[in-house]
Design an enzyme around this catalytic site. Structure first.
Site, mmCIF file in Angstrom:
data_model
loop_
_atom_site.group_PDB
_atom_site.id
_atom_site.type_symbol
_atom_site.label_atom_id
_atom_site.label_comp_id
_atom_site.label_asym_id
_atom_site.label_seq_id
_atom_site.Cartn_x
_atom_site.Cartn_y
_atom_site.Cartn_z
ATOM 1 N N ASN A 28 -61.150 54.435 27.914
ATOM 2 C CA ASN A 28 -59.693 54.379 27.962
ATOM 3 C C ASN A 28 -59.060 55.624 28.573
ATOM 4 O OD1 ASN A 28 -59.635 51.817 26.848
ATOM 5 N ND2 ASN A 28 -59.440 52.558 24.747
ATOM 6 N N ARG A 47 -56.823 44.138 31.273
ATOM 7 C CA ARG A 47 -55.392 44.389 31.167
ATOM 8 C C ARG A 47 -54.977 45.721 31.800
ATOM 9 N NH1 ARG A 47 -57.253 45.989 26.036
ATOM 10 N NH2 ARG A 47 -56.417 47.938 25.259
ATOM 11 N N ARG A 82 -49.470 41.470 25.029
ATOM 12 C CA ARG A 82 -49.256 42.821 25.541
ATOM 13 C C ARG A 82 -48.142 42.720 26.567
ATOM 14 N NH1 ARG A 82 -54.888 42.339 25.130
ATOM 15 N NH2 ARG A 82 -55.973 44.072 24.146
ATOM 16 N N ASP A 113 -58.220 49.933 17.396
ATOM 17 C CA ASP A 113 -59.539 49.694 17.978
ATOM 18 C C ASP A 113 -60.684 49.970 17.009
ATOM 19 O OD1 ASP A 113 -58.591 48.779 20.364
ATOM 20 O OD2 ASP A 113 -59.103 50.545 21.535
ATOM 21 N N ILE A 154 -50.625 46.406 15.045
ATOM 22 C CA ILE A 154 -50.477 46.550 16.490
ATOM 23 C C ILE A 154 -50.559 45.204 17.196
ATOM 24 C CG2 ILE A 154 -51.333 47.720 18.542
ATOM 25 C CD1 ILE A 154 -50.162 49.591 16.421
#
Length: 419
Positions: free
Chosen positions: A23, A93, A122, A306, A328
């Site tokens: 990430n 994404r 999202r 996560d 989330i």
């Protein structure tokens, strides 16, 4: 199609080295679009999403070399195709992160609406609203975002909710904008700070890094640099939970313990003895069964979404009752039915899992649904009695570098087999 076959019941013991952060790597690769020269990235993991991003950039005209020391050399300084095509981005994404850099440097972009794990909505409206405020003209049609801007102009940007990719996209767009941009309610995740630090090394002027207010003063151009990506805190957390769930003892090197404080706190609460150095973490369960811990996810520095699935697996066999609340994503409980098939006592109530820990799970044939759900099934398989088979492990390959090989180094009996 590959699957993982796990023989459970072996405590994990030993030492492994953490991979670089997925990430962090992805937005930095997209930031290469902004540079007038090549970017060399070291400590970048070999993952599906990384490969997809490189293929996308090459499709746009970037030049790529995998150097002998495993560093990535990417030159995106002269793109010839300002289109992020659906066929390349449908599974990822993070592709939306091409939008801000292309607009800032080239004044136009065509980006497919992104895909990724099916764990909830999202919305891209935060990205588009902020870019419009910077002066972009944007239209969404036929599954693509069409954007143009003669010149982006710095503004005060207020996000209604904390969003990592929107923060990253606007930070990148603002680096070449005219004037100053101030992002309010910015994401504070370590991966956002990593992107900002890399951009500053490229010549950007970004302050407030790691806080909820980030200030970006636009510059005329950015240069290529060499940069080493930080360790992957979610991969590290996953292996720590693997040791805890199997009542084992492991050390992980190449870590940044300060980026995992909420995860380490919960593991300590679960009964783990944890010690850290500047770049390593050691966890020892002393052969004890974990204790149940309540989890509530939130934006950094709160507990990361996560890591929710991994702790659900841990709590499934922990001593006691607890609740796991997901704040989330609204569809991030797809691992629960699979864990129940293994004997877990889990009940979903709205956005909360009510968990009553059981002493043992039983191996089963499972289907992975998304990246982190896949990891939770692996963890459950490591502690379950008998054999666990997990299909659709391509989800794992998007975020875990050679997971079965690292687990083997720790004593797990796990194999990747082809149907």
């Amino acid at each position: 199609m590959y699957k993982l076959v796990i023989q459970g019941g072996r405590p994990l013991k030993g030492t492994i080295r953490a991979s670089g952060s997925k990430n962090s790597s992805l937005p930095i690769l997209f930031a290469s679009i902004l540079a007038d020269g090549p970017l060399t990235l070291s400590n970048t993991p070999h993952l599906g999403d990384i490969s997809t991003t490189i293929r996308l950039l090459m499709d746009m005209g970037a030049k790529f070399i995998l150097e002998s020391n495993s560093a990535l050399f990417i030159d995106s300084s002269e793109l010839t195709n300002l289109v992020a095509d659906y066929n390349l981005v449908k599974t990822m994404r993070a592709s939306i992160l091409a939008l801000g850099p292309m607009l800032a440097k080239y004044g136009e972009a065509k980006v497919s609406l992104p895909g990724g794990c099916a764990i909830g909505s999202r919305p891209i409206n935060f990205h588009l609203k902020a870019l419009r405020e910077l002066g972009a003209k944007i239209e969404v049609k036929n599954g693509y975002i069409y954007a143009k801007a003669e010149k982006l102009t710095g503004k005060n940007i207020y996000f209604d909710q904390v969003t990592v990719t929107s923060t990253e996209n606007i930070v990148m767009a603002a680096t070449l904008a005219s004037g100053t941009t101030i992002i309010h309610n910015a994401a504070q995740e370590p991966e956002v700070s990593e992107l900002c630090n890399c951009l500053n090394k490229m010549g950007a002027k970004i302050s407030g890094i790691g806080t909820s207010i980030i200030k970006i003063t636009g510059v005329k151009n950015l240069t290529g640099v060499s940069y080493s990506v930080c360790p992957d805190r979610i991969e590290i957390g996953t292996y720590l939970v693997a040791a805890a769930i199997t009542q084992g003892s492991i050390t992980i090197k190449n870590t940044m313990p300060q980026s995992l404080l909420s995860t380490l706190d919960k593991l300590t609460e679960a009964g783990a003895e944890i010690s850290t150095t500047k770049d390593s973490i050691t966890l020892d369960m002393k052969g004890k069964r974990p204790k149940a811990v309540n989890i509530e996810t939130g934006a950094h520095p709160d507990f990361p979404t996560d890591m929710q699935a991994q702790f659900t697996a841990l709590n499934a066999i922990a001593d006691g009752h607890c609740s796991i609340t997901e704040n989330i994503f609204e569809n991030r409980f797809m691992h629960v039915p699979e864990l129940v098939r293994m004997g877990a006592n889990l009940t979903i109530e709205g956005n909360t899992i009510v968990c009553k820990g059981v002493k043992s799970l039983t191996g089963a044939h499972l289907i992975a649904s998304d990246l982190r759900a896949s990891a939770s099934l692996v963890l459950a398989g490591l502690v379950a009695e008998g054999t666990t088979k997990i299909d659709r492990v391509y989800h794992l390959d998007r975020g875990y570098e050679t997971i079965e090989e690292k687990l083997k180094l720790l004593g797990a009996q796990i194999e990747r087999v082809q149907d």
